[in-house]
Scaffold this motif. Structure first.
Motif, short mmCIF file in Angstrom:
data_model
loop_
_atom_site.label_atom_id
_atom_site.label_comp_id
_atom_site.label_asym_id
_atom_site.label_seq_id
_atom_site.Cartn_x
_atom_site.Cartn_y
_atom_site.Cartn_z
N GLN A 191 -34.12 30.33 77.53
CA GLN A 191 -34.75 30.99 78.70
C GLN A 191 -34.84 32.49 78.87
O GLN A 191 -33.78 33.00 78.40
N GLU B 43 -33.18 34.28 90.05
CA GLU B 43 -33.98 33.45 90.73
C GLU B 43 -32.94 32.99 91.68
O GLU B 43 -31.85 32.51 91.53
N ASP C 115 -29.60 32.78 78.04
CA ASP C 115 -28.64 32.39 77.17
C ASP C 115 -27.68 33.65 77.13
O ASP C 115 -27.79 34.26 76.20
N ALA D 5 -31.16 24.66 81.15
CA ALA D 5 -31.62 25.55 82.22
C ALA D 5 -31.42 26.95 81.53
O ALA D 5 -32.08 28.10 82.32
N HIS D 6 -30.62 27.17 80.60
CA HIS D 6 -30.19 28.72 80.21
C HIS D 6 -30.65 28.80 78.68
O HIS D 6 -31.04 29.94 78.45
N PHE E 170 -22.16 32.05 80.65
CA PHE E 170 -22.52 30.83 80.52
C PHE E 170 -21.44 30.08 79.31
O PHE E 170 -21.62 28.79 78.99
N ASP F 61 -27.19 22.80 78.01
CA ASP F 61 -27.52 22.96 79.24
C ASP F 61 -28.90 23.84 79.08
O ASP F 61 -29.12 24.88 78.91
N ASP G 251 -26.19 20.52 81.89
CA ASP G 251 -27.14 20.92 82.77
C ASP G 251 -26.93 20.49 84.11
O ASP G 251 -27.35 21.03 85.15
N LYS H 158 -29.16 33.74 91.43
CA LYS H 158 -28.61 33.22 90.02
C LYS H 158 -29.34 33.75 88.71
O LYS H 158 -30.53 33.96 89.02
N GLN H 159 -28.68 34.29 87.99
CA GLN H 159 -29.14 34.91 86.77
C GLN H 159 -29.31 33.90 85.75
O GLN H 159 -28.21 33.06 85.44
N TYR H 160 -30.22 33.64 85.05
CA TYR H 160 -30.61 32.98 83.97
C TYR H 160 -30.90 33.54 82.38
O TYR H 160 -31.35 34.80 82.47
#
Length: 466
Positions: A338, A343, A350, A334-335, A354, A332, A239, A346-348
């Motif tokens: 989620q 945001e 799983d 952050a992904h 990534f 990670d 992360d 940036k795309q978030y």
């Protein structure tokens, strides 16, 4: 006449050097992975190297992207839609597994393993949970079984949200892709023991699919001698953005979950907390897969799993089967889990973007090296005992001879009580007992079987025999 202690030490030093290097192969492996050679290391045969070369990162990526295309694979999602939901994913996985089985010459079968889970934790209504299971029957000892799995269900932040997009690329399309790629590559081969490749459901809701599979094996008395789950093996990036693309973690519990209080007391009294069957399985993975052929370093973590979480190996542990969990070196968060969103540009979520598919392919090679070596080797020795009635400075070990037709003999291994890995190997031949001129009070001993092809089994840790 029994060899002297000096002779034993000299012989084990020689055996250690031989087993650790096995020519130049293990030394080269250690140099490339940055690890020291292990005394019990098993460099890959030509047969295994050929198998490892067939593992294809592009096919793994295609599998992950196809699973993501079903929108959500939540356990509670729709099961009768051809294009969306866990039912569509289930049917596609089964179709793929059947296509692999078609190339096996009848040795592999693929089937659905279903049951209805009544309302329970995270299951608000009666829900059909289905595992997809491909079984490659062994040609020599088919009753001996090894299992590899990933879970194909997915989730978002709200674990009860069954309708939002839940791509689940890393968690856990990556693990399913590993199990499926191994099924594809191994289907054309003839393992001595049986290997099972599974995509299970219900993991995010409470390990339901894996618990059902483990219970079915237990109910029929199946001889499951090893189980690996691959859960979150899609990314080598943490992360904080740091990368570790050549390490995979392997979680292995210590004192077995299934032990009775009496058994646990005995194990504590003899110092076997670090020698559970699952720890021996983890050491076997390092022996066979921590090398140049896989391109990976296996970092064994002496825990059942991460804090506050658990994977599909746990139901197998609870039923006294040796099991362990592969997962990426640093998650990670952050992904993971989620919701899919954007945001600040940036795309978030799983998402496949990534994932590191070359990394996942190397994880698959680690699994393949361990599973193939397990299946080709003799089974873990049974009935290993260390005689404690005689108060001497020697150690007398006994075990039961295996029934494998290609069994060549046994090796005794030992290490200092403070050492995490086996450091010495003593070939003892095709016998069922051996006395070592070293004190059982000072070191730990184990026994492993060897066949005529040179494959070694996992180590059996001896129980005290009064």
């Amino acid at each position: 006449m029994r060899p002297s202690r000096r002779t034993v030490l000299a012989a084990t030093a020689t055996a250690t050097a031989t087993a650790a290097s096995m020519g130049a192969t293990a030394s080269a492996s250690a140099a490339e992975t940055g690890t020291r050679p292990l005394a019990t290391a098993q460099p890959p045969s030509g047969e295994l190297r050929a198998l490892l070369r067939e593992i294809d990162p592009a096919r793994i990526e295609a599998t992950v992207r196809k699973l993501v295309s079903f929108g959500t694979r939540h356990t509670l999602s729709v099961q009768d839609d051809r294009d969306r939901g866990i039912g569509a994913a289930r049917d596609w996985i089964l179709s793929e597994m059947k296509s692999y089985a078609a190339a096996s010459g009848g040795r592999m079968t693929a089937e659905l393993q279903s049951y209805v889970q009544e309302p329970a934790s995270r299951i608000p209504v009666a829900t059909r949970i289905t595992n997809v299971v491909a079984t490659l029957r062994g040609s020599v000892t088919p009753e001996r079984v090894y299992v590899v799995s990933g879970h194909y269900d997915s989730r978002v932040t709200d674990v009860m949200d069954a309708t939002s997009d839940a791509p689940g690329a890393d968690d856990d399309a990556s693990g399913v892709a590993v199990a499926m790629e191994l099924a594809r590559v191994m289907a054309k081969r003839r393992p001595a023991a049986t290997i099972v490749f599974a995509a299970v459901a219900g993991e995010e809701q409470g390990l339901y699919g894996a618990a059902h599979m483990a219970s079915r094996y237990k109910d029929v008395g199946a001889d499951v001698q090893g189980m690996f789950t691959n859960d979150i093996v899609g990314s080598s990036t943490a992360d904080d953005g740091t990368k570790d693309p050549y390490t995979v973690r392997l979680f292995a519990e210590g004192v077995p979950t299934s032990e009775t209080p009496e058994q646990a007391a005995v194990r504590r009294s003899v110092g076997g907390e670090n020698d559970s069957p699952s720890r021996q399985l983890a050491r076997f993975v390092r022996d066979t897969a921590d090398n140049a052929a896989t391109g990976m370093r296996v970092r064994v973590i002496y825990r059942r799993d991460r804090y506050r979480r658990g994977g599909d190996h746990i139901p197998f542990l609870e039923r006294a089967y040796p099991a362990a969990r592969f997962t990426e070196p640093a998650e990670d968060f952050a992904h993971q889990h989620q919701d899919v969103r954007v945001e600040d540009g940036k795309q978030y979520g799983d998402l496949p973007e990534f994932c590191d598919f070359a990394f996942t392919a190397r994880v698959a090679r680690v699994n393949a090296a361990a599973l193939w070596s397990l299946a080709q080797a003799p089974g873990t020795p049974r009935g290993a005992r260390i005689r404690t009635a005689d108060l001497t400075n020697a150690t007398h070990l006994t075990w039961t001879r295996g029934s494998e037709p290609d069994l060549a003999g046994y090796e005794v291994v030992w290490r200092e009580t403070t050492a995490p890995e086996w450091t010495h190997v003593i070939p003892v031949g095709d016998v069922t007992s051996h006395e070592v001129d070293l004190s059982k009070d000072n070191v730990f001993f184990g026994v492993r079987a060897v066949n005529r092809s040179g494959y070694r089994s996992p180590v059996a840790f001896p129980d005290p025999q009064t």
